[in-house]
Design a protein around this motif. Sequence first.
Motif, PDB file in Angstrom:
ATOM      1  N   PHE A  22       0.821  -1.206   0.000  1.00  0.00           N
ATOM      2  CA  PHE A  22       0.000   0.000   0.000  1.00  0.00           C
ATOM      3  C   PHE A  22       0.861   1.264   0.000  1.00  0.00           C
ATOM      4  O   PHE A  22       0.652   2.181   0.794  1.00  0.00           O
ATOM      5  CB  PHE A  22      -0.948   0.006   1.207  1.00  0.00           C
ATOM      6  N   SER A  23       1.816   1.319  -0.899  1.00  0.00           N
ATOM      7  CA  SER A  23       2.677   2.499  -1.023  1.00  0.00           C
ATOM      8  C   SER A  23       2.284   3.283  -2.275  1.00  0.00           C
ATOM      9  O   SER A  23       1.483   2.823  -3.093  1.00  0.00           O
ATOM     10  CB  SER A  23       4.145   2.076  -1.121  1.00  0.00           C
ATOM     11  N   ARG A  24       2.891   4.440  -2.429  1.00  0.00           N
ATOM     12  CA  ARG A  24       2.602   5.272  -3.604  1.00  0.00           C
ATOM     13  C   ARG A  24       3.098   4.614  -4.900  1.00  0.00           C
ATOM     14  O   ARG A  24       2.696   5.028  -5.994  1.00  0.00           O
ATOM     15  CB  ARG A  24       3.242   6.651  -3.442  1.00  0.00           C
ATOM     16  N   GLU A  84      -3.002   9.475   5.607  1.00  0.00           N
ATOM     17  CA  GLU A  84      -2.233   8.937   4.486  1.00  0.00           C
ATOM     18  C   GLU A  84      -1.397   7.733   4.913  1.00  0.00           C
ATOM     19  O   GLU A  84      -0.297   7.503   4.394  1.00  0.00           O
ATOM     20  CB  GLU A  84      -1.351  10.028   3.873  1.00  0.00           C
ATOM     21  N   GLN A 155      -8.480   7.479  -0.535  1.00  0.00           N
ATOM     22  CA  GLN A 155      -7.213   8.016  -1.041  1.00  0.00           C
ATOM     23  C   GLN A 155      -7.231   8.200  -2.557  1.00  0.00           C
ATOM     24  O   GLN A 155      -6.256   8.659  -3.144  1.00  0.00           O
ATOM     25  CB  GLN A 155      -6.060   7.081  -0.648  1.00  0.00           C
ATOM     26  N   PHE A 159      -2.611   5.131  -3.255  1.00  0.00           N
ATOM     27  CA  PHE A 159      -1.864   3.998  -2.713  1.00  0.00           C
ATOM     28  C   PHE A 159      -2.333   2.678  -3.340  1.00  0.00           C
ATOM     29  O   PHE A 159      -2.082   1.608  -2.800  1.00  0.00           O
ATOM     30  CB  PHE A 159      -2.032   3.935  -1.198  1.00  0.00           C
TER      31      PHE A 159
END
Length: 695
Positions: A22-24, A84, A155, A159
């Motif tokens: 679940f990162s950018r 975030e 979001q 993500f």
Amino acid sequence: MAVLAPSAAYGAWNEALAKEFFSRAHAGTPVIFWVDQDTAEELAKKHQLGVPLSEAVRSALDMASRSRVFSRVSAWCEQLRRPEYPPPSLPLLAASVVAASMMASDGSIRVTNFYVPLARYLFGKGHAEEHSILSQSSQQLADLWVGLDHWLNSQEGKFGVSTIKGHKNLTRIGYPISQTVLKAPDRRALSQFFRDAQLTPGQDISPGYLERALGIWLRQHPRAFSSTFADAYAHPDLTEFVNQLVLDCARMWDGVVRDASSGRRAVRLRVRLRMDRRSIRPGWAAEAVDGIDSGTVIGSGGEEYEFGRDPGRFYEGLDGLPFHPSQLVSGAALEGRTSSGAEITFIYQPSDIVFFRQDPDLGWVSRDNPKAFKQHMVLVRDRAVPEVTSNLREAGVAEPKHTEATFASGWSLFPRISFHEESKFAKAAARQHSSLRTAGVQGVAKPRLVGGLKLKQGLAQNVYLAGGQPDLLVDMQAHSQRLVHLAFGDGRAAAVSTGGFPIPLTHEAASGLGRHRLLVDGSSLSFELVEVLADAEVPGTGTVGFPAGERAESRAGTVRLEDRAIRGALLPEGAEPTPRPLLSFRNSSDRYLISFDGRGIEPGAPELPDLYERLGLAPDYFYYADVVPPRGWSGWLIEWQRIRITPIAPRRPDREAVLASPDKEEWALAILDARDCSTDPVWQEYVSLAAEVAR
């Protein structure tokens, strides 16, 4: 009451899972929270986590509360919420996915079974009491999954895009199961399916069409997906669930096709059959991909081959790329790189049935599907020959014949297969489990062009007279009206209503001269409108006549257009025939002219007839081109691409001249290859003499 803070091990696992899933780096792409026992061990090593996932999760449970085992995690999600950053439920949810993967691998997916593998994973052997306690808190676990789904949606894809789905029957365990169905390789394999189903990113997708196409594609490529995906699709409780997941992925597809194993951008390999008079040689062709113009592919032996893009649909430079017949069964995945250094993979998905149609430049090339009115060769594994023979008969092929494929042991080849009875072909292709039923084609109700004033099917592809443009047929089997959105190639669009009846293409954007492109329900169609077919003299008109001075000559001959001559008269019996162009298959890789006296020559590559050039159309629209035999030639043109013969003022063969000809062996072999092409008595004399020479 105060809630204990997460243990250091639990917090470390939450951070590691957030970085991994679940990162950018996952922005705008579907996120599958896939974790099994092996994955958990790999993550522990990668992120240097000293405590196993099962132990970290065990520390977060409140087993004494019995019906609220996961209350601590729920409280942390409320108290430690950061906009975030994903909620601190990830380790527990990952453990539930591990349990779902264990349940799926056991082939027993039921609500009562889910907490058995979860208890076994968390507590080891002797877990009967723990299983009973965990199952009483099933709603809490479902709520935590819903919370993660809400966070991802809030979001807006920064993500990753959520793939978390519930299930109408498996209401409390559907969420973790939704993450076990699609492994990362499965998601990449879906990109290949979306391409074959002719989907276009951003376009509306019919769920019914996609479901039917997926079932067909899975039968064609049974090894394309993991066993987990295949088992879930075959499970009666999960088929609808899987179809919905696939539809969601299709709606988010960016149009890029990827190799399932490596994740690299994929270039599709096609099988190519090169024919000469003695043999068929298989090889590879590679479909050009937008954004990849040139580069290098590495053969199975480590050899490098440079490829580049030409104006056609295939790359150049791969003629020498080694082909192994075993790859028809095993498939192929060859590494490569673009000229800019990006790594790519050239892939071939194996199938027991391979349809070939002619390409203007490469000859016979494998295709995804058969088409009505087109000639095919069909390569079939021996075990599927009876089924394919039956299907071909259903489709209107009266006597489908096959021979051993000498270039591939265990395979048979059906040559010269054409589907001239469209209604029978469509019916056979629509039948469940038919070998003719393929993703993206007939039998799946795809739009098509019908009617119109069409140039003869055998001469050109989708060419119509101006004012006689075709109609569009959508939803042949539909009984209710719906709105269809048409996108024209020039950027204009229109919305029309259809209820299973042809739609006249009278829109201004589809009525002018030239090529027109349509995008209908994700399917691309094209056709060409021309003003006239032939308003010019046949080449050579007026160049034969009786020269005329004070008196006309008694013998005809070739004259210039400006010369005085009597033209258009009947030639006397002894006059020398003038060359007449013959229509030859444009992509015929092998053609041979034989003469009555034993001579034989290869005429070389033909030119496009003047008629085609006058129409101003692209060469790949036409099937035929001109071959001009030498002046006075008497005999036959033999073509091997589609084995056939064309007479050229043939005389009876001169036996003495043939036996004295230095070309007689090649002459005889060429004739014997085509011996069954005609029952003409003169041709059969050639066949008899050729057999004598060959002996």
